[in-house]
Write an enzyme that holds these catalytic residues in place. Sequence first.
Site, PDB file in Angstrom:
ATOM      1  CB  CYS A   8      85.690 109.988 -49.208  1.00  0.00           C
ATOM      2  SG  CYS A   8      84.648 110.980 -50.294  1.00  0.00           S
ATOM      3  CG  ASN A  11      84.536 111.962 -55.685  1.00  0.00           C
ATOM      4  OD1 ASN A  11      84.462 112.072 -56.902  1.00  0.00           O
ATOM      5  ND2 ASN A  11      85.485 112.563 -55.000  1.00  0.00           N
ATOM      6  CB  CYS A  13      81.756 115.053 -47.840  1.00  0.00           C
ATOM      7  SG  CYS A  13      79.952 115.198 -47.815  1.00  0.00           S
ATOM      8  NE  ARG A  14      84.804 111.086 -45.681  1.00  0.00           N
ATOM      9  CZ  ARG A  14      84.788 109.820 -45.306  1.00  0.00           C
ATOM     10  NH1 ARG A  14      85.481 109.427 -44.252  1.00  0.00           N
ATOM     11  NH2 ARG A  14      84.098 108.918 -45.971  1.00  0.00           N
ATOM     12  CB  SER A  15      87.687 112.346 -51.832  1.00  0.00           C
ATOM     13  OG  SER A  15      86.435 112.152 -52.416  1.00  0.00           O
ATOM     14  CG  ASP A 125      80.993 110.649 -44.327  1.00  0.00           C
ATOM     15  OD1 ASP A 125      80.752 111.824 -44.660  1.00  0.00           O
ATOM     16  OD2 ASP A 125      80.595 109.658 -44.980  1.00  0.00           O
TER      17      ASP A 125
END
Length: 154
Positions: A8, A11, A13-15, A125
């Site tokens: 993401c 690095n 939140c999402r990934s 995001d």
Amino acid sequence: MKKVLFVCLGNICRSPLAEGLAKHLANEKGVSDQFYFDSCGTSRYHIGEQPDDRTLKNAANNGIKLDHQARQFEKKDFRDFDYILAMDAANLSNIKILDQAKQFGDKLYLMRDFDPNNPGADVPDPYFGGEQGFQNVYDILERSVNNFIETELI
């Protein structure tokens, strides 16, 4: 062993959530020995930081433990990983720019290429939103990561 990198922007939140989910789901399925999962960001914003507190809280609420320090995508990741799964089109584009010789296109995917509900869409995001945004991302990633693992086991 299949090596998978989730990417993401920062690095945090999402990934890292995708990485933690993947480890959890592979373990539940009894196939954790068939995969290696990691995550990173295309930016330098949060290098060395733990995941966002809201990501950690959301993961814990869903029974997932995250243990990750943010790092930035490096060119060597092209060689080190079999799959590079970007959370959105912008990050995928940033990764492709680093593949100047266009050698690694067969490794590059959007995370939601594996989402049976909305293939090819971006994982939004949640950074500037509230708890519901983080849960929405969790739900998207759970479907997508689960489908990815199932697809790779065939």
